[in-house]
Design an enzyme around this catalytic site. Structure first.
Site, PDB file in Angstrom:
ATOM      1  N   ARG A 120       6.237  -5.232  -7.840  1.00  0.00           N
ATOM      2  CA  ARG A 120       5.375  -4.239  -7.182  1.00  0.00           C
ATOM      3  C   ARG A 120       6.045  -2.870  -7.214  1.00  0.00           C
ATOM      4  O   ARG A 120       5.390  -1.841  -7.388  1.00  0.00           O
ATOM      5  CB  ARG A 120       5.093  -4.634  -5.715  1.00  0.00           C
ATOM      6  CG  ARG A 120       4.393  -5.971  -5.497  1.00  0.00           C
ATOM      7  CD  ARG A 120       3.008  -5.991  -6.085  1.00  0.00           C
ATOM      8  NE  ARG A 120       2.201  -4.863  -5.668  1.00  0.00           N
ATOM      9  CZ  ARG A 120       1.668  -4.676  -4.450  1.00  0.00           C
ATOM     10  NH1 ARG A 120       1.843  -5.567  -3.496  1.00  0.00           N
ATOM     11  NH2 ARG A 120       0.934  -3.597  -4.183  1.00  0.00           N
ATOM     12  N   HIS A 176      -7.448  -4.667  -5.591  1.00  0.00           N
ATOM     13  CA  HIS A 176      -6.005  -4.486  -5.338  1.00  0.00           C
ATOM     14  C   HIS A 176      -5.330  -4.249  -6.699  1.00  0.00           C
ATOM     15  O   HIS A 176      -4.568  -5.086  -7.198  1.00  0.00           O
ATOM     16  CB  HIS A 176      -5.456  -5.735  -4.637  1.00  0.00           C
ATOM     17  CG  HIS A 176      -4.123  -5.547  -3.978  1.00  0.00           C
ATOM     18  ND1 HIS A 176      -3.469  -4.323  -3.933  1.00  0.00           N
ATOM     19  CD2 HIS A 176      -3.303  -6.436  -3.334  1.00  0.00           C
ATOM     20  CE1 HIS A 176      -2.322  -4.463  -3.290  1.00  0.00           C
ATOM     21  NE2 HIS A 176      -2.199  -5.731  -2.921  1.00  0.00           N
ATOM     22  N   CYS A 234       0.286 -13.201  -4.532  1.00  0.00           N
ATOM     23  CA  CYS A 234       0.562 -11.811  -4.188  1.00  0.00           C
ATOM     24  C   CYS A 234       1.437 -11.675  -2.947  1.00  0.00           C
ATOM     25  O   CYS A 234       2.107 -10.657  -2.766  1.00  0.00           O
ATOM     26  CB  CYS A 234      -0.761 -11.071  -3.974  1.00  0.00           C
ATOM     27  SG  CYS A 234      -1.815 -11.857  -2.742  1.00  0.00           S
ATOM     28  N   ASP A 254      -4.115 -16.946  -3.326  1.00  0.00           N
ATOM     29  CA  ASP A 254      -3.975 -15.928  -2.279  1.00  0.00           C
ATOM     30  C   ASP A 254      -4.432 -16.589  -0.979  1.00  0.00           C
ATOM     31  O   ASP A 254      -5.000 -17.690  -0.996  1.00  0.00           O
ATOM     32  CB  ASP A 254      -4.853 -14.707  -2.650  1.00  0.00           C
ATOM     33  CG  ASP A 254      -4.706 -13.532  -1.682  1.00  0.00           C
ATOM     34  OD1 ASP A 254      -3.790 -13.554  -0.833  1.00  0.00           O
ATOM     35  OD2 ASP A 254      -5.523 -12.593  -1.772  1.00  0.00           O
ATOM     36  N   ARG A 267      -4.522   2.413   1.696  1.00  0.00           N
ATOM     37  CA  ARG A 267      -4.832   0.999   1.906  1.00  0.00           C
ATOM     38  C   ARG A 267      -5.771   0.886   3.085  1.00  0.00           C
ATOM     39  O   ARG A 267      -5.500   1.442   4.164  1.00  0.00           O
ATOM     40  CB  ARG A 267      -3.579   0.171   2.210  1.00  0.00           C
ATOM     41  CG  ARG A 267      -3.956  -1.175   2.826  1.00  0.00           C
ATOM     42  CD  ARG A 267      -2.849  -2.127   3.000  1.00  0.00           C
ATOM     43  NE  ARG A 267      -2.412  -2.630   1.711  1.00  0.00           N
ATOM     44  CZ  ARG A 267      -1.736  -3.766   1.564  1.00  0.00           C
ATOM     45  NH1 ARG A 267      -1.448  -4.520   2.610  1.00  0.00           N
ATOM     46  NH2 ARG A 267      -1.359  -4.166   0.373  1.00  0.00           N
ATOM     47  N   GLN A 280      -1.421  -4.447  -7.381  1.00  0.00           N
ATOM     48  CA  GLN A 280      -0.958  -5.843  -7.385  1.00  0.00           C
ATOM     49  C   GLN A 280      -1.178  -6.468  -8.766  1.00  0.00           C
ATOM     50  O   GLN A 280      -0.292  -7.132  -9.321  1.00  0.00           O
ATOM     51  CB  GLN A 280      -1.737  -6.642  -6.321  1.00  0.00           C
ATOM     52  CG  GLN A 280      -1.392  -8.120  -6.287  1.00  0.00           C
ATOM     53  CD  GLN A 280       0.008  -8.375  -5.761  1.00  0.00           C
ATOM     54  OE1 GLN A 280       0.352  -7.922  -4.692  1.00  0.00           O
ATOM     55  NE2 GLN A 280       0.817  -9.115  -6.504  1.00  0.00           N
TER      56      GLN A 280
END
Ligand code: CP
Ligand code: NVA
Length: 325
Positions: free
Chosen positions: A312, A135, A272, A231, A108, A138
């Protein structure tokens, strides 16, 4: 049908076929059911997994760690100040060292080129746990959540409202194109996704029956949506842009009126996370108007954000099992 994805990295879903994505999605649902039934897998027995983090994380880090432990692997967290990476050692050298010791690497961070470099030089599967551009883990959890609520995802309408060019929006666009979803990216023109990504997604969509719409018209964009997704307005690394983003994105806040505008009673809310929905964080105390979603929607009956967060774990586990197990 089983697919052999062993040895593959996941940098963006653009590299996967729709059937391969559906296979990992089905595996996620299966692993979730096993976990609920108390059945432990040993699919990653004896593997060691490096978790490289340049940016902070709650869900992604915990999902990788718990998924590893559930399946018998050993995770090793390597924060940005823990290793030589970036300061005294290049991506290429770090990749070659980690690849000699670990069976898989999660990354990440900021630059998407870093995760590409790790995949190119490590010789082991590399999973993108978020870059400035994408991402993907996700997006798989998001699609699993849609599937749990509506069944088949092909033909669903997903409206993402907010910063239309961030990592989450980009990955939703890609996975929607692959899986035949009617995807609307609803944002101010200055935050539209890159034309090259939209062109690539529309190419994919032509073969899958997906639809990709980019619009700054909130009413038209959310009409008929099965899910409204948002988001944060300023992603990690963009903290200096918070005041300008609030000014730009206030009309794009997901709230009760926007749900009315979908015209669909069963529409759900996705995010998310982390989310600004009340004034209980340091950042929202400093910037009270930062709320990309009203507290009523976040806490209301349409909200599926904690199912999404749990997913997740199951989806990240499936990605590791499929590519490494
Ligand atoms: N959604 C997500 O990636 O959360 P974290 O930043 O907590 O990992
Ligand atoms: N777009 C957000 C996602 C966080 C999970 C960020 O990059 O900060």
């Amino acid at each position: 049908m089983a697919f052999n994805l062993k040895g593959r990295s996941l940098l963006t879903w653009l590299d996967y076929t729709p059937d391969e994505i559906r296979y990992v999605l089905d595996l996620s649902a299966q692993l979730k059911a096993f976990k609920r039934a108390g059945i432990r897998g040993r699919n990653l027995e004896g593997k060691t997994i490096a978790l490289l983090f340049e940016k902070p994380s709650t869900r992604t880090r915990c999902a990788f760690v718990v998924a590893c432990v559930d399946e018998g692997a050993h995770p090793e967290y390597l924060g940005k100040n823990d290793i030589q990476f970036g300061k005294k050692e290049t991506v290429k050298d770090t990749a070659r060292v980690l690849g000699r010791m670990f069976d898989g690497i999660e990354f990440r961070g900021f630059s998407h080129e870093t995760v590409e470099g790790l995949a190119k030089y490590s010789g082991v599967p590399v999973w993108n746990g978020l870059t400035d551009m994408f991402h993907p883990t996700q997006a798989l959890a998001d699609v699993l959540t849609l599937q749990e609520n509506f069944g088949e995802v092909k033909g669903l309408t997903l409206a993402y409202v907010g910063d239309g060019r961030n990592n989450v929006a980009n990955s939703l666009q890609v996975i929607s194109a692959k899986l035949g979803i009617d995807c609307r990216i609803v944002s101010p023109k200055s935050l539209f996704p890159s034309e090259s990504l939209v062109a690539r997604c529309r190419d994919v969509a032509a073969a899958t029956g997906a639809k990709i719409t980019i619009t700054d018209d909130v009413k038209a964009g959310v009409k008929g949506a099965h899910a409204l997704y948002t988001d944060v307005w300023a992603s990690m690394g963009e903290e200096d842009k918070i005041p300008e983003r609030i000014a730009l994105l206030k009309p794009y806040q997901v709230n009760e009126a926007m749900f009315e505008a979908t015209g669909r009673k069963e529409a759900i809310f996705l995010h998310c996370l982390p989310a600004f929905h009340d004034l209980n964080t340091d950042v929202s105390k400093k910037f009270p108007d930062i709320q990309e979603v009203s507290d009523g929607v976040f806490e209301g009956p349409q909200s599926r954000v904690f199912d999404q967060a749990e997913n997740r774990l199951h989806t990240i586990k499936a990605i590791m099992v499929a590519t490494l197990g």
